[in-house]
Design a protein around this motif. Sequence first.
Motif, PDB file in Angstrom:
ATOM      1  N   ASP A 177       0.824  -1.211   0.000  1.00  0.00           N
ATOM      2  CA  ASP A 177       0.000   0.000   0.000  1.00  0.00           C
ATOM      3  C   ASP A 177       0.859   1.262   0.000  1.00  0.00           C
ATOM      4  O   ASP A 177       1.918   1.310   0.627  1.00  0.00           O
ATOM      5  CB  ASP A 177      -0.914   0.014   1.230  1.00  0.00           C
ATOM      6  CG  ASP A 177      -2.054  -1.001   1.125  1.00  0.00           C
ATOM      7  OD1 ASP A 177      -2.318  -1.474   0.000  1.00  0.00           O
ATOM      8  OD2 ASP A 177      -2.650  -1.323   2.166  1.00  0.00           O
ATOM      9  N   ASN A 178       0.387   2.259  -0.717  1.00  0.00           N
ATOM     10  CA  ASN A 178       0.965   3.613  -0.719  1.00  0.00           C
ATOM     11  C   ASN A 178       2.327   3.720  -1.416  1.00  0.00           C
ATOM     12  O   ASN A 178       3.024   4.716  -1.231  1.00  0.00           O
ATOM     13  CB  ASN A 178       1.079   4.157   0.712  1.00  0.00           C
ATOM     14  CG  ASN A 178      -0.252   4.171   1.432  1.00  0.00           C
ATOM     15  OD1 ASN A 178      -1.272   4.560   0.856  1.00  0.00           O
ATOM     16  ND2 ASN A 178      -0.264   3.725   2.677  1.00  0.00           N
ATOM     17  N   LEU A 179       2.696   2.732  -2.196  1.00  0.00           N
ATOM     18  CA  LEU A 179       3.940   2.804  -2.960  1.00  0.00           C
ATOM     19  C   LEU A 179       3.629   2.728  -4.454  1.00  0.00           C
ATOM     20  O   LEU A 179       2.679   2.069  -4.875  1.00  0.00           O
ATOM     21  CB  LEU A 179       4.888   1.663  -2.587  1.00  0.00           C
ATOM     22  CG  LEU A 179       5.511   1.693  -1.199  1.00  0.00           C
ATOM     23  CD1 LEU A 179       6.443   0.503  -1.020  1.00  0.00           C
ATOM     24  CD2 LEU A 179       6.255   2.992  -0.929  1.00  0.00           C
ATOM     25  N   GLN A 180       4.452   3.394  -5.246  1.00  0.00           N
ATOM     26  CA  GLN A 180       4.332   3.291  -6.698  1.00  0.00           C
ATOM     27  C   GLN A 180       4.727   1.873  -7.131  1.00  0.00           C
ATOM     28  O   GLN A 180       5.587   1.244  -6.526  1.00  0.00           O
ATOM     29  CB  GLN A 180       5.247   4.305  -7.383  1.00  0.00           C
ATOM     30  CG  GLN A 180       4.931   5.755  -7.053  1.00  0.00           C
ATOM     31  CD  GLN A 180       5.909   6.696  -7.721  1.00  0.00           C
ATOM     32  OE1 GLN A 180       5.763   7.027  -8.898  1.00  0.00           O
ATOM     33  NE2 GLN A 180       6.913   7.137  -6.978  1.00  0.00           N
ATOM     34  N   GLU A 181       4.103   1.412  -8.215  1.00  0.00           N
ATOM     35  CA  GLU A 181       4.347   0.060  -8.718  1.00  0.00           C
ATOM     36  C   GLU A 181       5.271   0.121  -9.933  1.00  0.00           C
ATOM     37  O   GLU A 181       5.150   1.022 -10.765  1.00  0.00           O
ATOM     38  CB  GLU A 181       3.018  -0.597  -9.086  1.00  0.00           C
ATOM     39  CG  GLU A 181       3.110  -2.077  -9.387  1.00  0.00           C
ATOM     40  CD  GLU A 181       1.740  -2.706  -9.603  1.00  0.00           C
ATOM     41  OE1 GLU A 181       1.682  -3.919  -9.867  1.00  0.00           O
ATOM     42  OE2 GLU A 181       0.725  -1.981  -9.512  1.00  0.00           O
ATOM     43  N   GLY A 182       6.179  -0.836 -10.019  1.00  0.00           N
ATOM     44  CA  GLY A 182       7.125  -0.840 -11.128  1.00  0.00           C
ATOM     45  C   GLY A 182       7.348  -2.218 -11.723  1.00  0.00           C
ATOM     46  O   GLY A 182       6.948  -3.240 -11.157  1.00  0.00           O
ATOM     47  N   ILE A 183       8.004  -2.217 -12.888  1.00  0.00           N
ATOM     48  CA  ILE A 183       8.427  -3.442 -13.568  1.00  0.00           C
ATOM     49  C   ILE A 183       9.951  -3.459 -13.545  1.00  0.00           C
ATOM     50  O   ILE A 183      10.603  -2.535 -14.039  1.00  0.00           O
ATOM     51  CB  ILE A 183       7.928  -3.491 -15.018  1.00  0.00           C
ATOM     52  CG1 ILE A 183       6.407  -3.377 -15.060  1.00  0.00           C
ATOM     53  CG2 ILE A 183       8.396  -4.773 -15.708  1.00  0.00           C
ATOM     54  CD1 ILE A 183       5.840  -3.215 -16.459  1.00  0.00           C
ATOM     55  N   CYS A 184      10.521  -4.489 -12.954  1.00  0.00           N
ATOM     56  CA  CYS A 184      11.967  -4.557 -12.760  1.00  0.00           C
ATOM     57  C   CYS A 184      12.636  -5.375 -13.861  1.00  0.00           C
ATOM     58  O   CYS A 184      12.273  -6.523 -14.092  1.00  0.00           O
ATOM     59  CB  CYS A 184      12.274  -5.164 -11.391  1.00  0.00           C
ATOM     60  SG  CYS A 184      14.025  -5.133 -10.987  1.00  0.00           S
ATOM     61  N   GLY A 185      13.608  -4.777 -14.512  1.00  0.00           N
ATOM     62  CA  GLY A 185      14.426  -5.477 -15.493  1.00  0.00           C
ATOM     63  C   GLY A 185      15.738  -5.889 -14.845  1.00  0.00           C
ATOM     64  O   GLY A 185      16.547  -5.045 -14.471  1.00  0.00           O
ATOM     65  N   THR A 186      15.953  -7.191 -14.702  1.00  0.00           N
ATOM     66  CA  THR A 186      17.133  -7.724 -14.036  1.00  0.00           C
ATOM     67  C   THR A 186      18.132  -8.222 -15.062  1.00  0.00           C
ATOM     68  O   THR A 186      17.764  -8.918 -16.012  1.00  0.00           O
ATOM     69  CB  THR A 186      16.740  -8.880 -13.096  1.00  0.00           C
ATOM     70  OG1 THR A 186      15.854  -8.394 -12.095  1.00  0.00           O
ATOM     71  CG2 THR A 186      17.967  -9.503 -12.436  1.00  0.00           C
ATOM     72  N   VAL A 198      15.750  -0.926 -13.012  1.00  0.00           N
ATOM     73  CA  VAL A 198      16.781  -1.906 -13.369  1.00  0.00           C
ATOM     74  C   VAL A 198      17.585  -2.326 -12.140  1.00  0.00           C
ATOM     75  O   VAL A 198      17.947  -1.496 -11.308  1.00  0.00           O
ATOM     76  CB  VAL A 198      17.741  -1.375 -14.465  1.00  0.00           C
ATOM     77  CG1 VAL A 198      17.000  -1.177 -15.766  1.00  0.00           C
ATOM     78  CG2 VAL A 198      18.424  -0.084 -14.052  1.00  0.00           C
ATOM     79  N   ASP A 199      17.809  -3.636 -12.036  1.00  0.00           N
ATOM     80  CA  ASP A 199      18.651  -4.158 -10.972  1.00  0.00           C
ATOM     81  C   ASP A 199      19.406  -5.381 -11.484  1.00  0.00           C
ATOM     82  O   ASP A 199      19.411  -5.659 -12.680  1.00  0.00           O
ATOM     83  CB  ASP A 199      17.821  -4.478  -9.715  1.00  0.00           C
ATOM     84  CG  ASP A 199      17.253  -5.888  -9.712  1.00  0.00           C
ATOM     85  OD1 ASP A 199      16.965  -6.434 -10.819  1.00  0.00           O
ATOM     86  OD2 ASP A 199      17.099  -6.465  -8.629  1.00  0.00           O
ATOM     87  N   MET A 200      20.017  -6.139 -10.560  1.00  0.00           N
ATOM     88  CA  MET A 200      20.842  -7.269 -10.977  1.00  0.00           C
ATOM     89  C   MET A 200      20.477  -8.577 -10.275  1.00  0.00           C
ATOM     90  O   MET A 200      21.173  -9.573 -10.461  1.00  0.00           O
ATOM     91  CB  MET A 200      22.321  -6.936 -10.740  1.00  0.00           C
ATOM     92  CG  MET A 200      22.796  -5.724 -11.524  1.00  0.00           C
ATOM     93  SD  MET A 200      24.523  -5.269 -11.234  1.00  0.00           S
ATOM     94  CE  MET A 200      25.376  -6.612 -12.051  1.00  0.00           C
ATOM     95  N   GLU A 201      19.383  -8.602  -9.500  1.00  0.00           N
ATOM     96  CA  GLU A 201      19.037  -9.822  -8.759  1.00  0.00           C
ATOM     97  C   GLU A 201      17.558 -10.191  -8.727  1.00  0.00           C
ATOM     98  O   GLU A 201      17.206 -11.370  -8.591  1.00  0.00           O
ATOM     99  CB  GLU A 201      19.503  -9.717  -7.288  1.00  0.00           C
ATOM    100  CG  GLU A 201      20.973  -9.594  -7.066  1.00  0.00           C
ATOM    101  CD  GLU A 201      21.499  -8.170  -7.200  1.00  0.00           C
ATOM    102  OE1 GLU A 201      22.683  -8.007  -7.538  1.00  0.00           O
ATOM    103  OE2 GLU A 201      20.701  -7.228  -6.979  1.00  0.00           O
ATOM    104  N   ALA A 202      16.643  -9.245  -8.804  1.00  0.00           N
ATOM    105  CA  ALA A 202      15.245  -9.471  -8.418  1.00  0.00           C
ATOM    106  C   ALA A 202      14.547 -10.558  -9.224  1.00  0.00           C
ATOM    107  O   ALA A 202      13.747 -11.320  -8.669  1.00  0.00           O
ATOM    108  CB  ALA A 202      14.450  -8.173  -8.504  1.00  0.00           C
ATOM    109  N   TYR A 203      14.805 -10.633 -10.537  1.00  0.00           N
ATOM    110  CA  TYR A 203      14.123 -11.654 -11.344  1.00  0.00           C
ATOM    111  C   TYR A 203      14.406 -13.050 -10.790  1.00  0.00           C
ATOM    112  O   TYR A 203      13.493 -13.873 -10.639  1.00  0.00           O
ATOM    113  CB  TYR A 203      14.548 -11.576 -12.809  1.00  0.00           C
ATOM    114  CG  TYR A 203      13.896 -12.643 -13.670  1.00  0.00           C
ATOM    115  CD1 TYR A 203      12.719 -12.382 -14.361  1.00  0.00           C
ATOM    116  CD2 TYR A 203      14.443 -13.924 -13.779  1.00  0.00           C
ATOM    117  CE1 TYR A 203      12.100 -13.359 -15.130  1.00  0.00           C
ATOM    118  CE2 TYR A 203      13.836 -14.910 -14.542  1.00  0.00           C
ATOM    119  CZ  TYR A 203      12.668 -14.624 -15.220  1.00  0.00           C
ATOM    120  OH  TYR A 203      12.059 -15.600 -15.971  1.00  0.00           O
ATOM    121  N   ALA A 204      15.671 -13.324 -10.502  1.00  0.00           N
ATOM    122  CA  ALA A 204      16.034 -14.651  -9.992  1.00  0.00           C
ATOM    123  C   ALA A 204      15.352 -14.931  -8.661  1.00  0.00           C
ATOM    124  O   ALA A 204      14.855 -16.050  -8.420  1.00  0.00           O
ATOM    125  CB  ALA A 204      17.549 -14.751  -9.846  1.00  0.00           C
TER     126      ALA A 204
END
Length: 201
Positions: free
Chosen positions: A115-124, A140-146
């Motif tokens: 709740d109360n946070l913006q929603e995003g799509i993460c490219g790992t 963009v990050d380096m771990e979240a997809y896994a």
Amino acid sequence: MIQINQTASFAIEDILFCFALESEAAEVFKGHNVLFTGIGKVNAAYELTKAIQKKKPAVIVNLGSAGSSCFQKGDVICCTKFVQRDMDVRGLGFAKFETPLSGLPPVLEYGLLMDNLQEGICGTGDNFEMGHCSDAYNVVDMEAYALAMIAMKENIPFLSLKYISDGADDNAAEDWSVQVHKAAIAYGKILGLIEETEAIS
């Protein structure tokens, strides 16, 4: 208890807080159930798999820094969709970001919305992105997809919060080194682990 949204709350002792680096957790998460995976998808997958077998968490909370050209530095984004941005086997007829013969869609939708946070799509991906130009993801990050994929396969609820530390542009490295220490304080406030007065001091 940590309240994620109107329908999901978890006891603090049942949560596995998952970071890539100790600097992203700082002192805020000392004494809690914390996993530091190291950088990259392979490290993340290996360390989380071991931790699940040993600790059997009720929920996995992935916290870390990330880049974005869509959100502002200092924003905390709740990622509920994930793509493997360096997976590209279009030459063999697969969709961009699709892992061949995995049975998984190019965009993995698995994550709690807070709740109360913006929603995003993460490219790992296994590179530090400094020229973000994709419409398919906005963080963009380096771990979240896994981490999300393993949580999904193990049927464990997953929450991914990303602190925007840089613009995923040619200033990204300098911005990250300055901003990363602020992430733990932001997470501590959102999750109710520290009070506003503690954050200021």
